[in-house]
Design an enzyme around this catalytic site. Structure first.
Site, PDB file in Angstrom:
ATOM      1  N   PHE A 216       6.026  -8.551  19.665  1.00  0.00           N
ATOM      2  CA  PHE A 216       4.784  -8.078  19.061  1.00  0.00           C
ATOM      3  C   PHE A 216       4.695  -6.573  19.295  1.00  0.00           C
ATOM      4  O   PHE A 216       4.734  -6.109  20.428  1.00  0.00           O
ATOM      5  CB  PHE A 216       3.567  -8.786  19.667  1.00  0.00           C
ATOM      6  CG  PHE A 216       2.322  -8.501  18.892  1.00  0.00           C
ATOM      7  CD1 PHE A 216       1.979  -9.279  17.798  1.00  0.00           C
ATOM      8  CD2 PHE A 216       1.511  -7.426  19.233  1.00  0.00           C
ATOM      9  CE1 PHE A 216       0.838  -8.993  17.051  1.00  0.00           C
ATOM     10  CE2 PHE A 216       0.376  -7.129  18.494  1.00  0.00           C
ATOM     11  CZ  PHE A 216       0.036  -7.914  17.400  1.00  0.00           C
ATOM     12  N   VAL A 217       4.624  -5.817  18.222  1.00  0.00           N
ATOM     13  CA  VAL A 217       4.665  -4.355  18.350  1.00  0.00           C
ATOM     14  C   VAL A 217       3.335  -3.722  17.945  1.00  0.00           C
ATOM     15  O   VAL A 217       2.560  -4.301  17.182  1.00  0.00           O
ATOM     16  CB  VAL A 217       5.817  -3.743  17.508  1.00  0.00           C
ATOM     17  CG1 VAL A 217       7.158  -4.040  18.139  1.00  0.00           C
ATOM     18  CG2 VAL A 217       5.782  -4.230  16.065  1.00  0.00           C
TER      19      VAL A 217
ATOM     20  N   LYS B  35      -4.705  -2.513   6.986  1.00  0.00           N
ATOM     21  CA  LYS B  35      -4.784  -1.167   7.518  1.00  0.00           C
ATOM     22  C   LYS B  35      -3.439  -0.712   8.059  1.00  0.00           C
ATOM     23  O   LYS B  35      -3.185   0.472   8.230  1.00  0.00           O
ATOM     24  CB  LYS B  35      -5.793  -1.122   8.672  1.00  0.00           C
ATOM     25  CG  LYS B  35      -7.198  -1.492   8.265  1.00  0.00           C
ATOM     26  CD  LYS B  35      -8.110  -1.546   9.519  1.00  0.00           C
ATOM     27  CE  LYS B  35      -9.498  -2.011   9.151  1.00  0.00           C
ATOM     28  NZ  LYS B  35     -10.308  -2.288  10.344  1.00  0.00           N
ATOM     29  N   GLY B  36      -2.582  -1.667   8.378  1.00  0.00           N
ATOM     30  CA  GLY B  36      -1.373  -1.376   9.154  1.00  0.00           C
ATOM     31  C   GLY B  36      -0.416  -0.347   8.583  1.00  0.00           C
ATOM     32  O   GLY B  36       0.274   0.335   9.327  1.00  0.00           O
TER      33      GLY B  36
ATOM     34  N   ASP C 244       6.782 -10.007   8.849  1.00  0.00           N
ATOM     35  CA  ASP C 244       6.992 -10.865  10.016  1.00  0.00           C
ATOM     36  C   ASP C 244       7.436 -12.237   9.502  1.00  0.00           C
ATOM     37  O   ASP C 244       8.620 -12.478   9.302  1.00  0.00           O
ATOM     38  CB  ASP C 244       5.675 -10.899  10.799  1.00  0.00           C
ATOM     39  CG  ASP C 244       5.727 -11.722  12.069  1.00  0.00           C
ATOM     40  OD1 ASP C 244       6.782 -12.278  12.382  1.00  0.00           O
ATOM     41  OD2 ASP C 244       4.703 -11.831  12.762  1.00  0.00           O
TER      42      ASP C 244
ATOM     43  N   GLU D  63       4.271  -1.803   3.033  1.00  0.00           N
ATOM     44  CA  GLU D  63       3.800  -2.675   4.113  1.00  0.00           C
ATOM     45  C   GLU D  63       4.147  -2.072   5.477  1.00  0.00           C
ATOM     46  O   GLU D  63       5.103  -1.296   5.585  1.00  0.00           O
ATOM     47  CB  GLU D  63       4.555  -4.012   4.013  1.00  0.00           C
ATOM     48  CG  GLU D  63       3.855  -5.070   3.194  1.00  0.00           C
ATOM     49  CD  GLU D  63       2.994  -5.965   4.065  1.00  0.00           C
ATOM     50  OE1 GLU D  63       2.394  -5.474   5.049  1.00  0.00           O
ATOM     51  OE2 GLU D  63       2.919  -7.158   3.742  1.00  0.00           O
ATOM     52  N   ASP D  64       3.422  -2.472   6.504  1.00  0.00           N
ATOM     53  CA  ASP D  64       3.779  -2.057   7.862  1.00  0.00           C
ATOM     54  C   ASP D  64       4.913  -2.906   8.415  1.00  0.00           C
ATOM     55  O   ASP D  64       5.892  -2.412   8.935  1.00  0.00           O
ATOM     56  CB  ASP D  64       2.557  -2.105   8.803  1.00  0.00           C
ATOM     57  CG  ASP D  64       1.853  -3.468   8.809  1.00  0.00           C
ATOM     58  OD1 ASP D  64       2.208  -4.348   7.993  1.00  0.00           O
ATOM     59  OD2 ASP D  64       0.940  -3.642   9.633  1.00  0.00           O
TER      60      ASP D  64
HETATM   61  P1  IMP Z   1       3.429 -11.911   8.008  1.00  0.00           P
HETATM   62  O1  IMP Z   1       2.519 -12.449   6.939  1.00  0.00           O
HETATM   63  O2  IMP Z   1       3.672 -12.944   9.074  1.00  0.00           O
HETATM   64  O3  IMP Z   1       4.713 -11.336   7.469  1.00  0.00           O
HETATM   65  O4  IMP Z   1       2.641 -10.802   8.786  1.00  0.00           O
HETATM   66  C1  IMP Z   1       2.325  -9.628   8.192  1.00  0.00           C
HETATM   67  C2  IMP Z   1       1.173  -8.948   8.863  1.00  0.00           C
HETATM   68  O5  IMP Z   1       0.923  -9.409  10.190  1.00  0.00           O
HETATM   69  C3  IMP Z   1       1.484  -7.488   8.986  1.00  0.00           C
HETATM   70  O6  IMP Z   1       1.102  -6.798   7.826  1.00  0.00           O
HETATM   71  C4  IMP Z   1       0.746  -7.090  10.248  1.00  0.00           C
HETATM   72  O7  IMP Z   1      -0.568  -6.697   9.910  1.00  0.00           O
HETATM   73  C5  IMP Z   1       0.709  -8.342  11.079  1.00  0.00           C
HETATM   74  N1  IMP Z   1       1.760  -8.337  12.121  1.00  0.00           N
HETATM   75  C6  IMP Z   1       2.896  -9.080  12.135  1.00  0.00           C
HETATM   76  N2  IMP Z   1       3.628  -8.814  13.231  1.00  0.00           N
HETATM   77  C7  IMP Z   1       2.947  -7.887  13.915  1.00  0.00           C
HETATM   78  C8  IMP Z   1       3.220  -7.180  15.139  1.00  0.00           C
HETATM   79  O8  IMP Z   1       4.240  -7.339  15.828  1.00  0.00           O
HETATM   80  N3  IMP Z   1       2.275  -6.280  15.513  1.00  0.00           N
HETATM   81  C9  IMP Z   1       1.141  -6.029  14.803  1.00  0.00           C
HETATM   82  N4  IMP Z   1       0.867  -6.653  13.663  1.00  0.00           N
HETATM   83  C10 IMP Z   1       1.760  -7.578  13.209  1.00  0.00           C
END
Ligand code: IMP
Length: 186
Positions: free
Chosen positions: A163-164, A53-54, A114, A110-111
């Site tokens: 964390f945002v 959803k992000g 991370d 993507e939002d």
């Molecule tokens: P990754 O797989 O660790 O790159 O994380 C990706 C997903 O984790 C993103 O699409 C977000 O939905 C969630 N996410 C990662 N960091 C944050 C944050 O700081 N705030 C909110 N959601 C996050």
């Protein structure tokens, strides 16, 4: 975690939310990214794949600025975070792609990147459907946290390891509608 506990947590953090990136800064960056995308897709129409959803706010504000009225939009949903600040490291595809992307130019939106686990998973998933190309746009990236080499073709902001929330990003399913990107002051 039950509903009452969620309420207690969210109430106690409401007044600790600080602005990291203002709405104006985000809008300015989106205009710049849209210009680049318009230029790069002059010869072909991309299929935008919005990751729910992000990415819903970033993606909708980005596509409004594109001068590509014939483009197609698809949605996909994954879950990688439970009720915690940290990634579980496991990605589940909760809503698969419904439209065909074979031989098409895909722009994945993507939002946040991370650890990069989700982006890697999604790119591999899309690649199996033999698109002509895949590019990645992301509102945010936390370079310090990256565990995989992810090439972000259109990135709005690199941020530090915080964390945002806001502009589509949530904590416990809440705060997505904040018009800016915020963080919770410890
Ligand atoms: P990754 O797989 O660790 O790159 O994380 C990706 C997903 O984790 C993103 O699409 C977000 O939905 C969630 N996410 C990662 N960091 C944050 C944050 O700081 N705030 C909110 N959601 C996050």
């Amino acid at each position: 975690m039950n509903e009452q506990m969620n309420e207690q947590i969210t109430q106690s953090i409401d007044d600790k939310i600080k602005v990291l990136i203002s709405e104006k800064e985000i809008e300015k960056k989106i205009v710049r990214l849209a210009k680049e995308i318009n230029e790069n897709y002059k010869e072909s129409l991309p299929v935008i794949v919005c990751v729910l959803k992000g990415a819903f706010i970033f993606c909708s504000n980005l596509v409004k600025k594109l001068k590509l009225p014939l483009l197609e939009i698809e949605f996909i949903s994954v879950s990688s975070y439970g009720n915690e600040f940290k990634s579980s490291g496991e990605v589940n595809l909760t809503v698969p792609l419904s439209g065909a992307i074979t031989n098409k130019d895909v722009l994945l939106v993507e939002d946040i990147v991370d650890t990069g686990v989700t982006a890697k998973f999604l790119i591999e998933y899309l690649q199996k459907q033999n698109p002509k190309s895949i590019k990645l746009a992301s509102l945010l990236c936390k370079p310090q946290k990256l565990q995989h080499k992810i090439n972000i073709d259109y990135l709005a902001f690199n941020i530090e390891d915080k964390f945002v929330i806001g502009y589509g990003l949530d904590y416990l399913g809440k705060y997505r509608t904040l018009p800016y990107i915020g963080y919770i002051e410890e």
